[in-house]
Design a protein around this motif. Structure first.
Motif, PDB file in Angstrom:
ATOM      1  N   CYS A 155      42.650  41.347  36.141  1.00 47.43           N
ATOM      2  CA  CYS A 155      41.531  41.874  36.941  1.00 47.43           C
ATOM      3  C   CYS A 155      41.285  43.345  36.624  1.00 47.43           C
ATOM      4  O   CYS A 155      40.131  43.780  36.522  1.00 47.43           O
ATOM      5  N   TYR A 156      42.350  44.107  36.487  1.00 48.01           N
ATOM      6  CA  TYR A 156      42.201  45.532  36.170  1.00 48.01           C
ATOM      7  C   TYR A 156      41.529  45.708  34.819  1.00 48.01           C
ATOM      8  O   TYR A 156      40.619  46.526  34.667  1.00 48.01           O
TER       9      TYR A 156
ATOM     10  N   ARG B 159      37.040  42.136  50.896  1.00 50.45           N
ATOM     11  CA  ARG B 159      38.280  41.776  51.596  1.00 50.45           C
ATOM     12  C   ARG B 159      38.064  41.594  53.100  1.00 50.45           C
ATOM     13  O   ARG B 159      38.997  41.302  53.830  1.00 50.45           O
TER      14      ARG B 159
ATOM     15  N   ASP C 243      46.663  40.370  38.469  1.00 50.08           N
ATOM     16  CA  ASP C 243      46.112  41.687  38.798  1.00 50.08           C
ATOM     17  C   ASP C 243      45.846  42.500  37.530  1.00 50.08           C
ATOM     18  O   ASP C 243      44.842  43.203  37.433  1.00 50.08           O
TER      19      ASP C 243
ATOM     20  N   GLY D 116      49.400  48.422  46.653  1.00 48.91           N
ATOM     21  CA  GLY D 116      49.619  46.980  46.657  1.00 48.91           C
ATOM     22  C   GLY D 116      51.031  46.632  47.070  1.00 48.91           C
ATOM     23  O   GLY D 116      51.798  47.491  47.497  1.00 48.91           O
TER      24      GLY D 116
ATOM     25  N   ASP E 221      40.652  43.317  43.443  1.00 48.03           N
ATOM     26  CA  ASP E 221      41.440  43.953  42.380  1.00 48.03           C
ATOM     27  C   ASP E 221      40.548  44.437  41.241  1.00 48.03           C
ATOM     28  O   ASP E 221      40.779  45.513  40.673  1.00 48.03           O
ATOM     29  N   THR E 222      39.529  43.658  40.926  1.00 50.18           N
ATOM     30  CA  THR E 222      38.606  44.038  39.861  1.00 50.18           C
ATOM     31  C   THR E 222      37.826  45.283  40.259  1.00 50.18           C
ATOM     32  O   THR E 222      37.680  46.229  39.468  1.00 50.18           O
TER      33      THR E 222
ATOM     34  N   TRP F 186      38.773  47.494  42.503  1.00 52.22           N
ATOM     35  CA  TRP F 186      39.716  48.612  42.599  1.00 52.22           C
ATOM     36  C   TRP F 186      39.850  49.289  41.234  1.00 52.22           C
ATOM     37  O   TRP F 186      39.828  50.511  41.131  1.00 52.22           O
TER      38      TRP F 186
ATOM     39  N   GLU G 162      50.522  48.785  39.163  1.00 51.84           N
ATOM     40  CA  GLU G 162      50.948  47.386  39.245  1.00 51.84           C
ATOM     41  C   GLU G 162      52.430  47.240  38.894  1.00 51.84           C
ATOM     42  O   GLU G 162      53.183  46.567  39.598  1.00 51.84           O
TER      43      GLU G 162
ATOM     44  N   TYR H  68      39.941  37.549  43.525  1.00 55.88           N
ATOM     45  CA  TYR H  68      40.026  38.533  42.440  1.00 55.88           C
ATOM     46  C   TYR H  68      39.048  39.700  42.500  1.00 55.88           C
ATOM     47  O   TYR H  68      39.225  40.690  41.793  1.00 55.88           O
TER      48      TYR H  68
END
Length: 141
Positions: A114-115, A29, A111, A104, A45-46, A48, A80, A42
């Motif tokens: 991604c999670y 980031r 998201d 977030g 988020d992945t 995280w 989320e 992405y």
């Protein structure tokens, strides 16, 4: 009948994995590196979600990978879905640096994907780590 060996996750390795994942997420980031657009959108988020998985491993070091993955998915998805709730006190927390990183701002289906991907990748890595430990124990017998 073969006995099932319970493997406890290392409380040195897994916090280390969480820390490395946090650093990679912050780097993804930052303006220090330029990532391809897909990754810049992405990766954070992945990563995280991977960090959530590693921390769940620390909290429950002796449970199966599947259980840890379900705990991590439950936590990540809860965060989320909490973004659909826009109370002022919660938004005040979200507008801090740490609050933004953890909670977030707005709900996005991407998201959730991604999670799921991040937790799936971390679970695969965890399974490899635990299988390697099991094979090391069995070779000592």
């Amino acid at each position: 009948m073969a006995s099932m060996v319970v493997i406890r996750r290392s409380l040195i390795l897994y916090p280390g994995l969480a820390l490395v994942t946090i650093l990679l997420g912050l780097l993804s980031r930052s303006s220090l590196i330029e990532l391809p657009r897909l990754l810049s959108l992405y990766a954070g988020d992945t990563l995280w979600a991977m960090m959530v998985f590693w921390l769940c491993c620390c909290v429950r070091p002796a449970v199966r990978t599947t259980v840890v993955a379900l705990l991590a998915v439950g936590f990540a998805f809860s965060i989320e879905f909490s973004q659909l709730y826009q109370a002022q006190w919660l938004n005040d927390i979200r507008h801090t640096r740490l609050g933004a990183l953890v909670l977030g701002f707005g709900f996005k289906v991407s998201d959730l994907a991604c999670y799921a991907l991040g937790i799936l990748m971390a679970a695969g890595m965890d399974k490899c780590i635990l299988d390697r430990q099991r094979s090391g124990i069995q070779s000592m017998r």
